[in-house]
Design an enzyme around this catalytic site. Structure first.
Site, PDB file in Angstrom:
ATOM      1  N   SER A  53       0.805  -1.228   0.000  1.00  0.00           N
ATOM      2  CA  SER A  53       0.000   0.000   0.000  1.00  0.00           C
ATOM      3  C   SER A  53       0.840   1.281   0.000  1.00  0.00           C
ATOM      4  CB  SER A  53      -0.924   0.021   1.220  1.00  0.00           C
ATOM      5  OG  SER A  53      -0.177  -0.089   2.416  1.00  0.00           O
ATOM      6  N   TYR A  54       2.152   1.175   0.211  1.00  0.00           N
ATOM      7  CA  TYR A  54       2.995   2.379   0.235  1.00  0.00           C
ATOM      8  C   TYR A  54       3.247   2.855  -1.191  1.00  0.00           C
ATOM      9  CZ  TYR A  54       4.344   0.747   4.964  1.00  0.00           C
ATOM     10  OH  TYR A  54       4.360   0.310   6.270  1.00  0.00           O
ATOM     11  N   SER A  55       2.992   4.084  -1.598  1.00  0.00           N
ATOM     12  CA  SER A  55       2.468   5.170  -0.778  1.00  0.00           C
ATOM     13  C   SER A  55       1.168   5.677  -1.430  1.00  0.00           C
ATOM     14  CB  SER A  55       3.496   6.272  -0.687  1.00  0.00           C
ATOM     15  OG  SER A  55       3.985   6.565  -2.025  1.00  0.00           O
ATOM     16  N   GLY A  64       1.985   0.696  -4.022  1.00  0.00           N
ATOM     17  CA  GLY A  64       3.011  -0.128  -4.650  1.00  0.00           C
ATOM     18  C   GLY A  64       4.226   0.646  -5.110  1.00  0.00           C
ATOM     19  N   GLU A  65       4.187   1.972  -4.979  1.00  0.00           N
ATOM     20  CA  GLU A  65       5.308   2.787  -5.456  1.00  0.00           C
ATOM     21  C   GLU A  65       6.611   2.441  -4.737  1.00  0.00           C
ATOM     22  OE1 GLU A  65       1.618   4.600  -6.704  1.00  0.00           O
ATOM     23  OE2 GLU A  65       2.308   4.018  -4.698  1.00  0.00           O
TER      24      GLU A  65
END
Length: 314
Positions: A53-55, A64-65
């Site tokens: 879930s980041y960010s 997913g970043e």
């Protein structure tokens, strides 16, 4: 050379500082993230924590970043086999919850973003009480049996659900949680100490606390009446100027001065000295923030200093 620590009953051996990847793709762009990761690895670091879930909270991001940046770094450096990668499932906008099919789909997506064939430590990020623990453990066990996950762990879970999960794993001979990631630091002890800590001790879980520096408050930069350029300033506001916060900061500054160290280094050293804790998670959005984090494994607090910090944080 810093001695690696084993995570619970697992075969994973890690550097005492678990580098937080939550800032990658948020307050640290890819070049800065690469620089931080390079410096961490150069210091002997081998343990990176992220989540699918980041960010997602950043406008324009999808979640997913951070995994993408870490995957790009691993590919660019060719060092996948020397890095322990931890990520999490249940909070990505497209993969909410812990239904078995969702766990599998989320894991496959994380593997693609990380550009790897296995996740070393896979956490349930937030428990999903709508799904029986038996279904969750069975799904995770399937990933372990396929070699896509090496070890499993839990975060943000009640003692009751954690106990039930561990008992099911042991009864059925399935993959078992080896680690716990709780919210735990000098100004938030009640979020871990008590039943969760008792369970971790009883079952030999390795504990890897998040918010180890209370979103930056324990660096000592945030004081009443001051303004700090930080993406986490709103979270820190709840500690600034409180009696407990001020007591803890005063003691951190005193102990830090005795060791010619930074308050952040002392705060992490206190956490690392607590029973069950394998290594605190802390992140650096700039290279300048990293040395204070990397210094704590080399700092040994006296029994009196640990006791004074513990008393100040009560």
């Amino acid at each position: 050379m810093t001695v690696l620590r084993k995570i619970g009953t697992s075969d994973l051996e890690v550097f005492p500082l678990n580098l937080g990847g939550n800032v990658f793709g948020w307050s640290a762009d890819e070049p800065t993230s690469f620089a931080v990761l390079d410096a961490y690895a150069a210091a002997g670091g081998n343990f990176v924590d992220t989540a699918d879930s980041y960010s997602m909270w950043v406008p324009g991001n999808q979640g997913g970043e951070s995994e993408v940046i870490i995957g790009n770094w691993l590919a660019a450096r060719g060092n996948r086999d020397s890095v322990v990668v931890a990520t999490k499932v249940s909070n990505h906008p497209q993969y909410r919850g812990l239904a078995p099919a969702n766990i599998r789909a989320a894991a496959e997506a994380s593997l693609r973003r990380l550009r790897t064939d296995r996740i070393d430590l896979y956490y349930t990020h937030f428990d999903d009480p709508s799904v029986p623990v038996e279904d969750i453990i069975t799904a995770l066990d399937g990933l372990v049996k396929e070699g896509k996950v090496r070890q499993i762990a839990a975060s943000n879970i009640t003692p009751e659900r954690l106990e039930a999960s561990l008992r099911f794993s042991e009864r059925e001979g399935l993959a078992r949680y080896v680690a716990l990631q709780p919210h735990y630091n000098l100004v938030s002890r009640e979020t871990y100490e008590g039943p969760l800590q008792t369970l971790a001790e009883r079952h030999g879980l390795g504990v890897l606390p998040y918010f180890s520096l209370a979103s930056g408050f324990l660096t000592g930069k945030h004081r009443p009446g001051g303004a700090v350029d930080s993406a986490r300033a709103s979270r820190v506001a709840g500690y600034v100027g409180t009696p407990r916060g001020e007591r803890v900061l005063a003691e951190l500054v005193r102990v830090a001065a005795a060791h010619r160290a930074e308050p952040a280094t002392v705060a992490l050293a206190w956490l690392a000295a607590q029973p069950t804790v394998v290594g605190p998670i802390a992140s650096a959005r700039t290279l300048q923030q990293l040395p204070a984090l990397l210094a704590f494994p080399g700092l040994t607090l006296t029994g009196d200093e640990i006791a004074a910090l513990t008393a100040a944080s009560a």
